[in-house]
Write a protein that holds these residues in place. Structure first.
Motif, PDB file in Angstrom:
ATOM      1  N   SER A  33       0.804  -1.216   0.000  1.00 22.09           N
ATOM      2  CA  SER A  33       0.000   0.000   0.000  1.00 22.09           C
ATOM      3  C   SER A  33       0.841   1.272   0.000  1.00 22.09           C
ATOM      4  O   SER A  33       1.613   1.534   0.917  1.00 22.09           O
ATOM      5  CB  SER A  33      -0.911   0.002   1.234  1.00 22.09           C
ATOM      6  N   ALA A  34       0.670   2.071  -1.057  1.00 24.48           N
ATOM      7  CA  ALA A  34       1.366   3.360  -1.115  1.00 24.48           C
ATOM      8  C   ALA A  34       0.838   4.312  -0.051  1.00 24.48           C
ATOM      9  O   ALA A  34       1.594   5.092   0.537  1.00 24.48           O
ATOM     10  CB  ALA A  34       1.196   3.969  -2.505  1.00 24.48           C
ATOM     11  N   LEU A  35      -0.467   4.248   0.229  1.00 21.96           N
ATOM     12  CA  LEU A  35      -1.051   5.148   1.230  1.00 21.96           C
ATOM     13  C   LEU A  35      -0.571   4.803   2.630  1.00 21.96           C
ATOM     14  O   LEU A  35      -0.211   5.681   3.413  1.00 21.96           O
ATOM     15  CB  LEU A  35      -2.580   5.082   1.163  1.00 21.96           C
ATOM     16  N   ARG A  36      -0.576   3.522   2.956  1.00 22.28           N
ATOM     17  CA  ARG A  36      -0.132   3.121   4.291  1.00 22.28           C
ATOM     18  C   ARG A  36       1.351   3.418   4.471  1.00 22.28           C
ATOM     19  O   ARG A  36       1.784   3.858   5.548  1.00 22.28           O
ATOM     20  CB  ARG A  36      -0.407   1.636   4.515  1.00 22.28           C
ATOM     21  N   THR A  37       2.153   3.194   3.414  1.00 19.37           N
ATOM     22  CA  THR A  37       3.582   3.450   3.502  1.00 19.37           C
ATOM     23  C   THR A  37       3.857   4.931   3.745  1.00 19.37           C
ATOM     24  O   THR A  37       4.708   5.292   4.569  1.00 19.37           O
ATOM     25  CB  THR A  37       4.283   2.989   2.209  1.00 19.37           C
ATOM     26  N   ARG A  38       3.123   5.803   3.043  1.00 12.94           N
ATOM     27  CA  ARG A  38       3.326   7.244   3.213  1.00 12.94           C
ATOM     28  C   ARG A  38       3.030   7.680   4.652  1.00 12.94           C
ATOM     29  O   ARG A  38       3.702   8.552   5.194  1.00 12.94           O
ATOM     30  CB  ARG A  38       2.425   7.993   2.236  1.00 12.94           C
ATOM     31  N   HIS A  39       2.048   7.058   5.285  1.00 12.62           N
ATOM     32  CA  HIS A  39       1.622   7.475   6.625  1.00 12.62           C
ATOM     33  C   HIS A  39       1.918   6.404   7.686  1.00 12.62           C
ATOM     34  O   HIS A  39       1.273   6.382   8.735  1.00 12.62           O
ATOM     35  CB  HIS A  39       0.124   7.791   6.617  1.00 12.62           C
ATOM     36  N   ALA A  40       2.904   5.562   7.409  1.00 17.64           N
ATOM     37  CA  ALA A  40       3.189   4.448   8.313  1.00 17.64           C
ATOM     38  C   ALA A  40       3.550   4.923   9.715  1.00 17.64           C
ATOM     39  O   ALA A  40       3.112   4.345  10.717  1.00 17.64           O
ATOM     40  CB  ALA A  40       4.321   3.592   7.737  1.00 17.64           C
ATOM     41  N   GLN A  41       4.341   5.970   9.814  1.00 14.51           N
ATOM     42  CA  GLN A  41       4.752   6.449  11.127  1.00 14.51           C
ATOM     43  C   GLN A  41       3.563   6.980  11.919  1.00 14.51           C
ATOM     44  O   GLN A  41       3.429   6.717  13.112  1.00 14.51           O
ATOM     45  CB  GLN A  41       5.806   7.543  10.978  1.00 14.51           C
ATOM     46  N   HIS A  42       2.675   7.677  11.233  1.00 16.41           N
ATOM     47  CA  HIS A  42       1.503   8.247  11.912  1.00 16.41           C
ATOM     48  C   HIS A  42       0.596   7.146  12.454  1.00 16.41           C
ATOM     49  O   HIS A  42       0.109   7.230  13.588  1.00 16.41           O
ATOM     50  CB  HIS A  42       0.726   9.144  10.948  1.00 16.41           C
ATOM     51  N   PHE A  43       0.373   6.100  11.643  1.00 17.69           N
ATOM     52  CA  PHE A  43      -0.563   5.048  12.046  1.00 17.69           C
ATOM     53  C   PHE A  43       0.124   3.910  12.796  1.00 17.69           C
ATOM     54  O   PHE A  43      -0.551   3.011  13.297  1.00 17.69           O
ATOM     55  CB  PHE A  43      -1.281   4.485  10.815  1.00 17.69           C
ATOM     56  N   GLY A  44       1.455   3.926  12.840  1.00 19.08           N
ATOM     57  CA  GLY A  44       2.166   2.852  13.523  1.00 19.08           C
ATOM     58  C   GLY A  44       2.176   1.545  12.743  1.00 19.08           C
ATOM     59  O   GLY A  44       2.295   0.468  13.322  1.00 19.08           O
ATOM     60  N   ALA A  45       2.055   1.650  11.425  1.00 21.02           N
ATOM     61  CA  ALA A  45       2.035   0.445  10.588  1.00 21.02           C
ATOM     62  C   ALA A  45       3.452  -0.017  10.276  1.00 21.02           C
ATOM     63  O   ALA A  45       4.331   0.797  10.019  1.00 21.02           O
ATOM     64  CB  ALA A  45       1.286   0.730   9.291  1.00 21.02           C
ATOM     65  N   ARG A  46       3.671  -1.316  10.287  1.00 20.04           N
ATOM     66  CA  ARG A  46       4.973  -1.849   9.890  1.00 20.04           C
ATOM     67  C   ARG A  46       4.790  -3.237   9.283  1.00 20.04           C
ATOM     68  O   ARG A  46       3.832  -3.949   9.607  1.00 20.04           O
ATOM     69  CB  ARG A  46       5.920  -1.924  11.085  1.00 20.04           C
ATOM     70  N   LEU A  47       5.692  -3.599   8.406  1.00 24.60           N
ATOM     71  CA  LEU A  47       5.694  -4.908   7.769  1.00 24.60           C
ATOM     72  C   LEU A  47       6.898  -5.699   8.252  1.00 24.60           C
ATOM     73  O   LEU A  47       8.011  -5.175   8.303  1.00 24.60           O
ATOM     74  CB  LEU A  47       5.763  -4.773   6.249  1.00 24.60           C
TER      75      LEU A  47
END
Length: 236
Positions: free
Chosen positions: A139-153
């Protein structure tokens, strides 16, 4: 509420269905970058528990999914030359193309707009009250905002490949093969009257030891067909 769902896979389509059922006044558009009817992968497997949840949330699409699925209630395991078969919970398989077709038709019937061949990037987001990032594992959207949402792979250790076969398994099937470079295994399940999914996995050392990391697609597939010939019964 105006909703822009970026990604027209099963998750994005089903979310649009649920939101429309919750409130038909929602203005919902699903944006999918690929042409309609194109997808990757073979069959999708699920069990009764998920089907019960689908029936509770949208009976109409659940009935269509169930009617277009094949089912089994046994599991088979092949280890070396030993074979064991056990009864189990009822499993279901449906082709990914058919699943998307059902969900797209249901979303349209509820008033969702589907826009295919429309790629959305973080810099071209449509105006909306809610933007849903359903654009897949990369996801380009999740990657752009990964730090904000705390998302990691976190990548897994083992390589695997998701293949299809004309061998129609009669149940959920596991096969474990011991090679000179370690174990390699597969699991397969039917998703139509003519096709099955066959996922093959092994450790990194086995993958490189068998030369699968260097083989061309056709050569690698031929090696896998040979390793699992006893469960494929001569099918590609």
């Amino acid at each position: 509420m105006k909703v822009a769902c970026v990604g027209g896979g099963p998750a994005g389509l089903y979310l649009s269905i649920l939101l429309k059922r919750q409130d038909p006044s929602h203005d919902i558009t699903v944006h999918e970058r690929d042409p309609e009817g194109s997808t990757y992968g073979w069959g999708v497997t699920y069990w009764r528990g998920l089907l019960d949840q689908l029936h509770a949330r949208d009976p109409e699409s659940a009935r269509a999914v169930e009617e277009n699925s094949v089912r089994w209630n046994q599991g088979v395991a092949h280890v070396r030359h030993l074979v064991t078969r056990q009864p189990g919970d009822e499993g279901h398989g449906i082709g990914r193309h058919k699943l998307l077709e059902i969900l797209a038709a249901r979303a349209r019937a509820l008033g969702v707009r589907l826009e295919f061949e429309r790629e959305i990037t973080p810099d071209t987001l449509p105006e909306a009250d809610l933007v849903v990032a359903a654009d897949g594992v990369h996801s380009a959207l999740r990657t752009r905002h990964a730090q904000h949402f705390g998302a990691r792979l976190t990548p897994g250790r083992n390589p695997y490949v998701w293949l299809g076969t004309t061998k129609v398994f009669d149940s959920f099937t596991f096969a474990f093969v011991e090679t000179g470079h370690g174990w390699i295994w597969c699991y397969g399940y039917p998703f139509s009257s003519a096709r099955s999914t066959c996922v093959i996995e092994c450790s990194p050392g086995t993958w490189t030891g068998l030369g699968l990391d260097r083989a061309r697609d056709a050569d690698g597939t031929a090696r896998l067909e040979k390793l699992f010939a006893h469960v494929l019964d001569g099918h590609p």
